[in-house]
Design an enzyme around this catalytic site. Structure first.
Site, PDB file in Angstrom:
ATOM      1  N   GLU A   1     144.967  31.841  43.366  1.00  0.00           N
ATOM      2  CA  GLU A   1     145.723  30.370  42.487  1.00  0.00           C
ATOM      3  C   GLU A   1     146.191  31.218  41.194  1.00  0.00           C
ATOM      4  OE1 GLU A   1     142.863  30.396  42.981  1.00  0.00           O
ATOM      5  OE2 GLU A   1     142.657  27.749  44.007  1.00  0.00           O
TER       6      GLU A   1
ATOM      7  N   ASP B   1     167.707  64.715  34.717  1.00  0.00           N
ATOM      8  CA  ASP B   1     168.204  65.665  34.212  1.00  0.00           C
ATOM      9  C   ASP B   1     167.486  66.403  33.126  1.00  0.00           C
ATOM     10  OD1 ASP B   1     170.562  68.011  34.207  1.00  0.00           O
ATOM     11  OD2 ASP B   1     171.863  66.025  33.014  1.00  0.00           O
TER      12      ASP B   1
ATOM     13  N   ASP C   1     171.395  58.418  32.162  1.00  0.00           N
ATOM     14  CA  ASP C   1     172.348  58.485  30.808  1.00  0.00           C
ATOM     15  C   ASP C   1     173.687  58.251  30.889  1.00  0.00           C
ATOM     16  OD1 ASP C   1     172.677  60.982  30.624  1.00  0.00           O
ATOM     17  OD2 ASP C   1     172.021  61.362  28.790  1.00  0.00           O
TER      18      ASP C   1
ATOM     19  N   ASP D   1     174.904  59.068  36.017  1.00  0.00           N
ATOM     20  CA  ASP D   1     173.907  58.383  37.307  1.00  0.00           C
ATOM     21  C   ASP D   1     173.978  56.961  37.077  1.00  0.00           C
ATOM     22  OD1 ASP D   1     172.535  60.781  36.034  1.00  0.00           O
ATOM     23  OD2 ASP D   1     172.641  60.550  34.470  1.00  0.00           O
TER      24      ASP D   1
ATOM     25  N   ASN E   1     133.766  33.930  50.653  1.00  0.00           N
ATOM     26  CA  ASN E   1     133.474  32.504  50.881  1.00  0.00           C
ATOM     27  C   ASN E   1     134.214  31.661  51.958  1.00  0.00           C
ATOM     28  OD1 ASN E   1     132.018  32.698  48.098  1.00  0.00           O
ATOM     29  ND2 ASN E   1     133.971  31.932  47.446  1.00  0.00           N
TER      30      ASN E   1
ATOM     31  N   ASN F   1     136.304  26.589  41.914  1.00  0.00           N
ATOM     32  CA  ASN F   1     138.287  27.989  41.577  1.00  0.00           C
ATOM     33  C   ASN F   1     138.492  27.513  40.556  1.00  0.00           C
ATOM     34  OD1 ASN F   1     138.116  28.370  44.884  1.00  0.00           O
ATOM     35  ND2 ASN F   1     139.553  26.547  45.330  1.00  0.00           N
TER      36      ASN F   1
END
Length: 898
Positions: free
Chosen positions: A312, A355, A630, A634, A698, A723
């Protein structure tokens, strides 16, 4: 001449790339044609014309990618598979009236969504702040009316329109796509567009030809996103806003990207949980109905068992781990993680593509050697090259030396240069590809020395050499160029004083005083070779990356020898077959490229499409790929990689497309980011392994007990309380600092490996639970035993919490991580969990849950079971770690989380 350009409403679209040698480039309009189509002139536009065009063309801005609002980011977080699993489980709990379970689960879902939303929303706001750091003004010629003289003024880049005449100088960013009108020694950095690190010469001459067929190679054109390296120019704006090449790439940046490593792992693990959840309640119901004649009254217990299997806290812990890592990176290293799962992907990266310019090397050359005609070292060649650079700079009134001249000047003492008197100079010309200076040499009256420096071919064709000598020198220069060096040639000539005219005895660089015709019959003097200056932090950063199992691959538009040279200088091994050029890439299909890319270090002459294809091929080969880029070129690769990385000074569209933004283009920052990702990923992987194996054990034990016992092995309220206690303790995983061994290999959540792990350790945990059944049976039915459901429930409740505490301690991330260290968050949490398991049955709250104090004999039996369980857990863990670190298991793409 056929007109192959396509005109816009009032401007001119950029031509299809083409070039010629002896006349205007076919397809490229001349200066006069361009000005006519734009209805402009050398004096620029009037204010009224500019306003009219602004109304029709709009502002010179890129298409906006709006920041997502808080509600939109919140809704998007609900689509996370882990969150969806919990949400469905909470709704099922509510449907069977398990209100406590439903409330707890829905609360965890809400907390997770709020944490993730706030982290990603803050990252988006930080990116908006980064965009304000980009220069936003340009120098433009405007006139109040038609008859007024032009006035040079600074205006916002957004106000530029087609037809505006602008001025460019060193350091200026090109604010739009322009056609050059006049230039003086202009060179432009186009790395943001093409990846080429060296400045590209540009010229306004209609007869200048391109070096290749690409549109970015046209010398008469400059594009938004490039910057002026040296020289100056006047240009006319031909395209703005959405019509620029930059905007076209910006549009490609919005393409839908493939699932990242985190996304793939999350979906795989989610389906494992969903299968277990769907299988468990029917099994419990059928077994109880068949063997114990129980019907729907066991439905709440079945749901509680499914809840017990499900982690959970997973969305909460995942979000906290990633958010804490991202926040720490932002505070300490200026790294902005725009998408929280990208931090996990950074930790999983085993291949980093980049690069070389700005990361491995600085964006400037340095001197390598000065060679005579025989190829041997000759310092006199360097001195003459520096004399040429110095006096060209002084006499031609250039604002600053270009990068190559600056490297030459840095290697020579200034006193060696001022001993000469400059007479005249012709600055570097992209068409001639050389620069010339004339100096008076001390002690040599009546003659001047003409010093020529430039491209090898251009200088040699002006030298008095035989064909054999020229071929030999060209071959020598080619050898050094193939070795990754830039080569300049130097030649001299003696000129009688009478051949040059001066003005009043003052040295002046004028074409009438010194003409290109004087550059004939030269005596070849030698070569100057230069190499890229290495980034000061690159070598150490590369060593750190190698130690962490990250392979660096260079994807560049440069010459293959240049990239390979930088790698060798930094200690990156480049085997003979470790360099792949674009022409070979194009001949490989996707399967062959995936195989070849894994063993290749340098990919040279790459286009944007090549880079994206390489990143995709590496992912297909089982690697988790990070890409640092950059520029506009790219963009495809940034989106093809698992995690795209861009520095703060990158073009805006690259920053928008990246998942992670660095304060600087520095490999050290990437090393820190990968470390943060592995810490977060290590904690997440450890949490998953511990909680799922414990929960599975369990569940198996509950199913067995439900069949063996005449009553439920644990009440639904007790399952929920157990739990909650375990979930609260597991929050410590988000604050734990894993063992340093976690940094040595990528942390990848692989569903199949996780399934094998939890089945193995879950079975061991189930054995411990069944042994506890035996201890409880002895306590209940022994000589002093009591046939009491509450005792059984209490005994199993206590054993479950203590075994879970043992699992937390013994299965932490990293070999031997539990030995010789202070307790830390995990230790304290395990201690608190043990205390709750032992003390809760004695409290009033325990009575409300149906728990009761246990007989003393049970604690003795429980201690024996726990000792045996801890020994078995340690032995199985050691075997699992040996299997995990086996060399055959650690092949590329087969690395695992801790």
């Amino acid at each position: 001449m056929a007109d192959t350009t396509a005109a816009s409403d009032d401007g001119v679209l950029l031509p299809e790339p083409a070039h010629g040698d002896d006349g205007p480039i076919p397809g490229l309009p001349t200066v006069l044609q361009t000005l006519r189509r734009l209805d402009s002139g050398p004096r620029g536009l009037t204010e009224a014309e500019a306003e009219d065009r602004m109304a029709r063309h709009g502002a010179n801005v890129l298409p906006a990618h709006g920041e997502a609002s808080w509600p939109r980011v919140l809704i998007r977080s609900l689509r996370d598979p882990f969150t969806a699993v919990l949400l469905g489980l909470g709704l099922v709990s509510a449907a069977v009236a398990s209100w406590g379970t439903a409330c707890v689960i829905l609360l965890l879902v809400a907390v997770s969504c709020v944490l993730r939303t706030s982290g990603e929303y803050r990252a988006g706001r930080s990116m908006a702040g980064l965009r304000g750091l980009v220069a936003t003004t340009a120098t433009v010629l405007r006139r109040p009316d038609e008859d007024a003289p032009p006035d040079a003024r600074e205006i916002p880049v957004d106000d530029l329109v087609p037809g505006d005449v602008i001025r460019l100088g060193p350091g200026d960013l090109v604010p739009a796509d322009v056609r050059l009108l006049r230039t003086q020694g202009l060179t432009v950095h186009q790395a943001a567009l093409t990846g080429e690190s060296a400045p590209v010469p540009k010229a306004a001459d209609d007869t200048a030809s391109a070096a290749s067929g690409g549109v970015f190679d046209q010398p008469q054109l400059c594009f938004q996103g490039s910057g002026v390296a040296s020289g100056s120019a006047t240009a006319v704006v031909v395209e703005t806003g959405a019509r620029t090449r930059f905007a076209a790439a910006h549009g490609r940046g919005g393409a839908r990207r493939e699932a990242s490593a985190f996304d793939r792992s999350v979906h795989g693990i989610s389906w494992i949980l969903i299968r277990f959840m769907l299988l468990t309640p029917p099994l419990v119901l059928m077994a109880n109905a068949t063997l114990r004649d129980r019907g729907l009254e066991t439905l709440p217990f079945s749901v509680a068992v499914a809840v017990g299997l499900t982690p959970e806290m997973l969305p909460v812990i995942v979000t906290i781990c990633l958010a804490r890592g991202a926040s720490l990176l932002a505070r300490t290293h200026g790294v902005i993680v725009k998408r929280l799962p990208a931090l996990h992907d950074l930790g999983a990266v085993d291949v980093l593509c980049l690069d070389k310019t700005g990361t491995l090397t600085q964006d400037r050359p340095v001197l390598d050697r000065a060679l005579g005609p025989d190829g041997q070292d000759d310092p006199e060649v360097l001195r003459w090259a520096a004399v040429n650079a110095w006096w060209t700079l002084q006499l031609a009134d250039l604002p600053a030396p270009d990068a190559l001249d600056e490297a030459v000047l840095d290697a020579v003492h200034e006193d060696d240069l001022t001993a000469y008197d400059g007479v005249a100079a012709l600055p570097f010309d992209p068409v001639r590809r050389l620069a010339t200076a004339v100096v008076r040499t001390p002690g040599r009256l009546g003659t001047h020395t003409l010093v020529v420096k430039g491209a090898v071919e251009a200088v040699l064709e002006r030298c008095a050499l035989t064909a054999e000598e020229r071929d030999k020198l060209l071959a020598l220069a080619a050898t050094h160029a193939d070795d990754g060096l830039r080569v300049l040639a130097v030649a001299l000539a003696e000129l009688p004083h009478s051949r040059l005219r001066s003005s009043g005895g003052t040295p002046i660089a004028r074409s009438r005083d010194l003409v290109p015709a004087d550059e004939r019959g030269l005596a070849f003097r030698g070569f100057v070779t230069l190499k890229d200056a290495l980034a000061p932090t690159a070598a150490e950063a590369l060593k750190v990356l190698a130690d962490r199992g990250v392979t660096v691959k260079i994807l560049t538009g440069d010459h293959p020898g240049t990239a390979a040279r930088a790698c060798r200088d930094l200690g990156i091994p480049v085997p003979p077959d470790g360099v792949l050029t674009a022409d070979r890439i194009e001949r490989l299909d996707d399967g062959d490229l995936a195989t070849t890319a894994s063993r290749t270090t340098v990919f040279a002459r790459c286009t944007p499409e090549h880079k994206a294809r390489i990143a995709t091929a590496l992912r297909a080969g089982g690697h988790t790929v990070g890409y640092l880029g950059d520029g506009v070129n790219d963009l495809p690769a940034l989106r093809a990689a698992d995690v795209g990385i861009a520095p703060r000074e990158a073009v805006a569209v690259a920053r928008d497309s990246a998942d992670v933004v660095l304060a600087e283009k520095d490999l050290t920052a990437i090393g820190h980011s990968i470390a943060a990702g592995r810490h977060a990923g290590g904690n997440i992987a450890t949490y998953l392994r511990i909680t799922l194996s414990s929960n599975l054990g369990n569940v198996i034990a509950m199913l067995a007990a439900g069949l063996l016992l005449p009553y439920l092995p644990m009440l639904p309220a007790q399952v929920l309380a157990q739990n909650l206690c375990f979930d609260a303790a597991q929050l410590a995983f988000a604050h734990d600092r894993p063992h340093p061994a976690v940094l040595r290999r990528p942390t990848v959540l692989r569903p199949r490996d996780l399934l094998r792990f939890i089945v193995g350790f879950g079975a061991l945990n189930a054995v411990a639970d069944l042994a506890t059944f035996g201890a409880l049976a002895f306590a209940l039915y022994g000589p002093d035993g009591r046939d009491d459901q509450a005792v059984f429930h209490s005994g199993w409740f206590t054993e479950n919490l203590i075994t879970q505490a043992l699992v937390m301690l013994l299965l932490r991330a990293g070999r031997h991580s539990a030995e010789g260290r202070r307790p830390g968050p995990i230790g304290w949490a395990a201690g608190a969990l043990t205390a709750v398991g032992l003390l809760l049955p004695f409290t009033p709250f325990g009575s409300l849950l149906g728990l009761t104090p246990l007989p003393a004999v049970y604690y003795l039996l429980l201690a024996a079971v726990l000792v045996l369980y801890a020994a078995g857990l340690t032995a199985v863990r050691s075997r699992a770690e040996r299997h995990l670190t086996d060399p055959g298991r650690m092949a590329p793409g087969a690395s695992h989380g801790p």
